[in-house]
Write an enzyme that holds these catalytic residues in place. Sequence first.
Site, PDB file in Angstrom:
ATOM      1  N   GLY A  95     -22.511 -81.269-102.472  1.00 55.77           N
ATOM      2  CA  GLY A  95     -23.217 -82.267-101.670  1.00 55.77           C
ATOM      3  C   GLY A  95     -24.713 -81.977-101.577  1.00 55.77           C
ATOM      4  N   LYS A 111     -26.447 -73.001-100.411  1.00 52.03           N
ATOM      5  CA  LYS A 111     -26.760 -74.379-100.004  1.00 52.03           C
ATOM      6  C   LYS A 111     -25.588 -74.990 -99.260  1.00 52.03           C
ATOM      7  CE  LYS A 111     -24.727 -77.372-101.573  1.00 52.03           C
ATOM      8  NZ  LYS A 111     -23.821 -78.379-102.144  1.00 52.03           N
ATOM      9  N   THR A 112     -25.779 -75.713 -98.233  1.00 57.48           N
ATOM     10  CA  THR A 112     -24.873 -76.712 -97.662  1.00 57.48           C
ATOM     11  C   THR A 112     -25.352 -77.086 -96.259  1.00 57.48           C
ATOM     12  OG1 THR A 112     -22.671 -77.332 -96.913  1.00 57.48           O
ATOM     13  CG2 THR A 112     -23.119 -74.981 -96.871  1.00 57.48           C
ATOM     14  N   MET A 134     -21.123 -85.232 -89.760  1.00 53.30           N
ATOM     15  CA  MET A 134     -20.647 -84.600 -90.979  1.00 53.30           C
ATOM     16  C   MET A 134     -20.458 -83.099 -90.788  1.00 53.30           C
ATOM     17  SD  MET A 134     -22.201 -85.523 -94.648  1.00 53.30           S
ATOM     18  CE  MET A 134     -21.400 -86.844 -95.535  1.00 53.30           C
ATOM     19  N   GLY A 135     -19.736 -82.550 -91.725  1.00 53.31           N
ATOM     20  CA  GLY A 135     -19.368 -81.137 -91.694  1.00 53.31           C
ATOM     21  C   GLY A 135     -17.886 -81.121 -92.035  1.00 53.31           C
ATOM     22  N   ARG A 136     -17.600 -80.941 -93.307  1.00 55.19           N
ATOM     23  CA  ARG A 136     -16.251 -81.139 -93.834  1.00 55.19           C
ATOM     24  C   ARG A 136     -15.182 -80.378 -93.039  1.00 55.19           C
ATOM     25  NH1 ARG A 136     -12.262 -82.086 -94.545  1.00 55.19           N
ATOM     26  NH2 ARG A 136     -10.879 -82.317 -96.315  1.00 55.19           N
ATOM     27  N   ASP A 142     -19.928 -72.535-100.722  1.00 59.39           N
ATOM     28  CA  ASP A 142     -18.999 -71.412-100.924  1.00 59.39           C
ATOM     29  C   ASP A 142     -18.187 -71.562-102.213  1.00 59.39           C
ATOM     30  OD1 ASP A 142     -17.846 -73.588 -99.610  1.00 59.39           O
ATOM     31  OD2 ASP A 142     -16.392 -72.382 -98.529  1.00 59.39           O
ATOM     32  N   ASP A 143     -17.689 -72.764-102.486  1.00 59.74           N
ATOM     33  CA  ASP A 143     -16.891 -72.963-103.703  1.00 59.74           C
ATOM     34  C   ASP A 143     -17.738 -72.786-104.958  1.00 59.74           C
ATOM     35  OD1 ASP A 143     -14.519 -73.399-102.488  1.00 59.74           O
ATOM     36  OD2 ASP A 143     -14.575 -75.586-102.623  1.00 59.74           O
ATOM     37  N   ASP A 148     -23.506 -78.082 -94.111  1.00 55.78           N
ATOM     38  CA  ASP A 148     -22.419 -77.728 -93.187  1.00 55.78           C
ATOM     39  C   ASP A 148     -22.661 -76.402 -92.456  1.00 55.78           C
ATOM     40  OD1 ASP A 148     -21.360 -79.983 -94.261  1.00 55.78           O
ATOM     41  OD2 ASP A 148     -19.499 -79.096 -94.980  1.00 55.78           O
ATOM     42  N   ARG A 158     -28.695 -85.829 -95.360  1.00 55.47           N
ATOM     43  CA  ARG A 158     -28.542 -84.906 -96.490  1.00 55.47           C
ATOM     44  C   ARG A 158     -29.731 -84.904 -97.450  1.00 55.47           C
ATOM     45  NH1 ARG A 158     -22.663 -84.909 -99.091  1.00 55.47           N
ATOM     46  NH2 ARG A 158     -23.525 -86.714-100.169  1.00 55.47           N
ATOM     47  N   ARG A 202     -19.453 -82.179-108.465  1.00 57.15           N
ATOM     48  CA  ARG A 202     -18.494 -81.272-107.829  1.00 57.15           C
ATOM     49  C   ARG A 202     -17.494 -80.668-108.823  1.00 57.15           C
ATOM     50  NH1 ARG A 202     -18.822 -81.010-102.405  1.00 57.15           N
ATOM     51  NH2 ARG A 202     -19.682 -82.767-101.226  1.00 57.15           N
ATOM     52  N   LYS A 246     -24.517 -99.070 -70.318  1.00 59.15           N
ATOM     53  CA  LYS A 246     -23.297 -99.862 -70.475  1.00 59.15           C
ATOM     54  C   LYS A 246     -22.391 -99.398 -71.612  1.00 59.15           C
ATOM     55  CE  LYS A 246     -25.485-103.473 -73.256  1.00 59.15           C
ATOM     56  NZ  LYS A 246     -25.757-104.873 -73.438  1.00 59.15           N
TER      57      LYS A 246
HETATM   58  P1  FBP Z   1     -21.211 -79.257 -99.697  1.00 57.17           P
HETATM   59  O1  FBP Z   1     -20.346 -78.283 -98.957  1.00 57.17           O
HETATM   60  O2  FBP Z   1     -20.891 -79.384-101.124  1.00 57.17           O
HETATM   61  O3  FBP Z   1     -22.650 -78.943 -99.459  1.00 57.17           O
HETATM   62  O4  FBP Z   1     -21.003 -80.728 -99.094  1.00 57.17           O
HETATM   63  C1  FBP Z   1     -21.013 -80.945 -97.736  1.00 57.17           C
HETATM   64  C2  FBP Z   1     -20.731 -82.373 -97.337  1.00 57.17           C
HETATM   65  O5  FBP Z   1     -21.938 -83.040 -97.022  1.00 57.17           O
HETATM   66  C3  FBP Z   1     -19.762 -82.412 -96.169  1.00 57.17           C
HETATM   67  O6  FBP Z   1     -20.443 -82.298 -94.953  1.00 57.17           O
HETATM   68  C4  FBP Z   1     -19.053 -83.716 -96.378  1.00 57.17           C
HETATM   69  O7  FBP Z   1     -17.758 -83.688 -95.832  1.00 57.17           O
HETATM   70  C5  FBP Z   1     -19.005 -83.840 -97.858  1.00 57.17           C
HETATM   71  O8  FBP Z   1     -20.088 -83.108 -98.374  1.00 57.17           O
HETATM   72  C6  FBP Z   1     -19.064 -85.268 -98.332  1.00 57.17           C
HETATM   73  O9  FBP Z   1     -19.000 -85.275 -99.706  1.00 57.17           O
HETATM   74  P2  FBP Z   1     -19.226 -86.566-100.596  1.00 57.17           P
HETATM   75  O10 FBP Z   1     -20.684 -86.825-100.646  1.00 57.17           O
HETATM   76  O11 FBP Z   1     -18.695 -86.138-101.923  1.00 57.17           O
HETATM   77  O12 FBP Z   1     -18.520 -87.692 -99.955  1.00 57.17           O
END
Ligand code: FBP
Length: 552
Positions: free
Chosen positions: A81, A202-203, A250-252, A175-176, A205, A428, A145, A242
């Site tokens: 991402g 990088k991320t 976000m944050g997988r 991490d992956d 998250d 992002r 990816r 109201k």
């Molecule tokens: P990375 O861990 O690869 O940096 O991606 C993070 C992220 O932005 C998550 O927060 C989110 O769930 C995911 O990528 C969304 O991925 P996509 O853009 O493929 O829908």
Amino acid sequence: MELSPLQLARYAYIPKIPSVLSGGPGAIAVELGGATESIADREALRSLFPGCYGKPVVTFARGDGKSNRNKLNVGVILSGGQAPGGHNVIAGLFDGLSAGNPDSVLLGFKGGPLGLVDDDAVILDAATIAEYRNTGGFDIIGSGRTKIETPEQFARSVATARSRALDAIVVIGGDDSNTNAALLAEHFLREGVHCSVIGVPKTIDGDLKNDYIETSFGFDTATKTYAELIGNIERDAASARKYWHFIKLMGRSASHIALECALQCRPNVALVSEEIEAGGQTLADVTETICASIAARAGRGMNFGVVLIPEGLIEFIPDFKVLIAGLNDMMAARLGEFKAQKDDEARDAFIRNALGGASGALYSSLPVDIRRQLIMDRDPHGNVQVSRIETEKLLIAMVEVRLAALKAQGKYSGAFSSQAHFFGYEGRCAFPSNFDADYCYALGYSAFALIANGFTGYLSSVRNLSAPAVEWVAGGVPLTMMMNMERRHGSDKPVIRKALVELDGAPFKSFAAGRARWSVETSYRFPGAIQYYGPAAVCDRPTETLLLEHPR
Ligand code: FBP
């Protein structure tokens, strides 16, 4: 393309770098620590990584450097991402290479790791780099990816490295992707390919961190972007009085983003998935937490509020986790029967019976839209696409039902009107904050210094980040040091351990100390937009998470 005034101004921004890197390649000396070990499963990892395991931590110092000043061919890959600052990693790497030897070549592999496998690359020259300095996005070469995992993919990567005569590959990823970088580094050593592999953390998250990696790049800018939006919504909520705003962030998997935004903005409720899992809370418990705040505030005449929801939440709710696993198993075993059902009602009844027990009852209790998402929106393996489920809408629906019950019991007499939001893609590719612009440039320059000193299987590391940039400590950490074995698709695999929110960590404790008051009172905090020019206290301040985890 017409350039905005800010984009033009940012081209001229010169990232601040650690003093240790500012003397150029000739003035970077290398200090080595002792032999290292992985965080767990040492024997297994030692035998899987005979070439890379146990290497020392590298710290750069100002001194008489012996960096390789020969012409180098280096490839770079953006993986996964988008995260603000990726272009500056490439700029730092390019500037280091050029300072080492002006004839060195930087190749950008297009579209992520697949670019390496398919040998699809472009030369990144000074003019190209200039167009991307201090800008957000990964569009300089694109990202992807793909994981390099099959023997054929490894063989094709070797072929690319050999045909391009690469001295090094830099993998900018999470991490992956960095686990993949470690496997590639080991594979190259085994095959006698003289090409280093260096990773960069990088991320957005924020879940790639440990004793040597204080934060992954992009987390700073992304959370500041979301915090600005949340602060604006808080002010709108307090003005209009109201709406209850339910904001998914976000944050997988980990809740670092939601937690940082909570520290920045002090919403009425912020859910932390790791706490919910640790306490074995059900979906009903989570609903109750939100309703308690709504009812208490209604009692004070405040029928408005803000709730933050981490994207990964439902996978941390134990009863929901069991439901999803049951659905995945059921679909794998009885897909034909499921498809033969005549309409939605029959499909719902089939699932309820097939799941049975608590999962069947939970399924039936869900709003119809969520039931549809659970059964229709499936990935290529047939599994529920958890990240696509609209948790913010699920919680609104659960809350509405519960509030109606509370009203009937005379325990709630307010008015509830809601708005749902999801913030993710908005953050992002933002212009990197000064922190991310500086940090990324230093990470890229450090990656070059690791290459020029012959290291492989390392993650570029820049530490002491709560201090001014000039005092940052640069170096590298062996990737194997961050690894353990985890069960993936039925077998044990070496992986970099994901950092989840620690419930005994300073950021969570600080949040826990304030939240009871925030839940009832209106204690909103308005961070405002990221500032690029002005006092350092405003423009260069890192995240609250970083400051709490690494106090000066
Ligand atoms: P990375 O861990 O690869 O940096 O991606 C993070 C992220 O932005 C998550 O927060 C989110 O769930 C995911 O990528 C969304 O991925 P996509 O853009 O493929 O829908």
